[in-house]
Design a protein around this motif. Sequence first.
Motif, PDB file in Angstrom:
ATOM      1  N   UNK A  90      39.905 -64.456  -1.597  1.00  0.00           N
ATOM      2  CA  UNK A  90      38.926 -64.294  -0.516  1.00  0.00           C
ATOM      3  C   UNK A  90      39.085 -62.917   0.135  1.00  0.00           C
ATOM      4  N   UNK A  91      40.311 -62.493   0.358  1.00  0.00           N
ATOM      5  CA  UNK A  91      40.556 -61.176   0.960  1.00  0.00           C
ATOM      6  C   UNK A  91      40.037 -60.051   0.060  1.00  0.00           C
ATOM      7  N   UNK A  92      40.293 -60.163  -1.237  1.00  0.00           N
ATOM      8  CA  UNK A  92      39.807 -59.145  -2.174  1.00  0.00           C
ATOM      9  C   UNK A  92      38.280 -59.115  -2.221  1.00  0.00           C
ATOM     10  N   UNK A  93      37.669 -60.274  -2.215  1.00  0.00           N
ATOM     11  CA  UNK A  93      36.212 -60.341  -2.237  1.00  0.00           C
ATOM     12  C   UNK A  93      35.628 -59.800  -0.936  1.00  0.00           C
ATOM     13  N   UNK A  94      36.280 -60.080   0.184  1.00  0.00           N
ATOM     14  CA  UNK A  94      35.833 -59.548   1.476  1.00  0.00           C
ATOM     15  C   UNK A  94      35.890 -58.018   1.474  1.00  0.00           C
ATOM     16  N   UNK A  95      36.924 -57.444   0.871  1.00  0.00           N
ATOM     17  CA  UNK A  95      37.035 -55.985   0.795  1.00  0.00           C
ATOM     18  C   UNK A  95      35.864 -55.394   0.010  1.00  0.00           C
ATOM     19  N   UNK A  96      35.488 -56.061  -1.069  1.00  0.00           N
ATOM     20  CA  UNK A  96      34.336 -55.607  -1.854  1.00  0.00           C
ATOM     21  C   UNK A  96      33.065 -55.712  -1.013  1.00  0.00           C
ATOM     22  N   UNK A  97      32.904 -56.829  -0.296  1.00  0.00           N
ATOM     23  CA  UNK A  97      31.720 -57.001   0.557  1.00  0.00           C
ATOM     24  C   UNK A  97      31.633 -55.902   1.613  1.00  0.00           C
ATOM     25  N   UNK A  98      32.741 -55.603   2.273  1.00  0.00           N
ATOM     26  CA  UNK A  98      32.739 -54.582   3.323  1.00  0.00           C
ATOM     27  C   UNK A  98      32.376 -53.215   2.762  1.00  0.00           C
ATOM     28  N   UNK A  99      32.879 -52.912   1.580  1.00  0.00           N
ATOM     29  CA  UNK A  99      32.522 -51.652   0.911  1.00  0.00           C
ATOM     30  C   UNK A  99      31.037 -51.650   0.560  1.00  0.00           C
ATOM     31  N   UNK A 100      30.587 -52.739  -0.057  1.00  0.00           N
ATOM     32  CA  UNK A 100      29.192 -52.864  -0.490  1.00  0.00           C
ATOM     33  C   UNK A 100      28.216 -52.758   0.690  1.00  0.00           C
ATOM     34  N   UNK A 101      28.569 -53.369   1.801  1.00  0.00           N
ATOM     35  CA  UNK A 101      27.678 -53.398   2.968  1.00  0.00           C
ATOM     36  C   UNK A 101      27.909 -52.230   3.927  1.00  0.00           C
TER      37      UNK A 101
END
Length: 132
Positions: A90-101
């Motif tokens: 979840x933390x890794x996916x959140x990091x991708x989301x924050x970068x993407x957004x």
Amino acid sequence: MNTDPKDKRLRPLDGRKARGRLAEEAGARFLLGQGYVLLERNWRCRSGEIDIIAKKEGVIVIVEVRSRSLHSERYGTPAESITPRKIKQVRETAAVYLQWSRQLDEPIRFDVLAVRMEQNEVATIEHIVNAF
């Protein structure tokens, strides 16, 4: 009836998945009732999926929804079902989301909605703020 396991059109709906969708829907309604703004639901990328991404008072909230039926709690509560591996994912996916957004500088926290189900209906929702 077609018995080919690859033919998804005629297989009965997986009860666990249906309960999970019901729990996520109830969780989204719960958060809206608490004043959260929903940004994304079931956001996916290569590293995984985030159930709910919300915002409240300037904080991005990554929400993991976990559900259990009351009769299966002998194996643990919904919140206890979150493993270190799941937290990492979840933390890794959140990091991708924050970068993407493009929200890398926004404050963030990780919450859990622990949903208890009874006969395919939501019995309780426990909101664990800053769970991990």
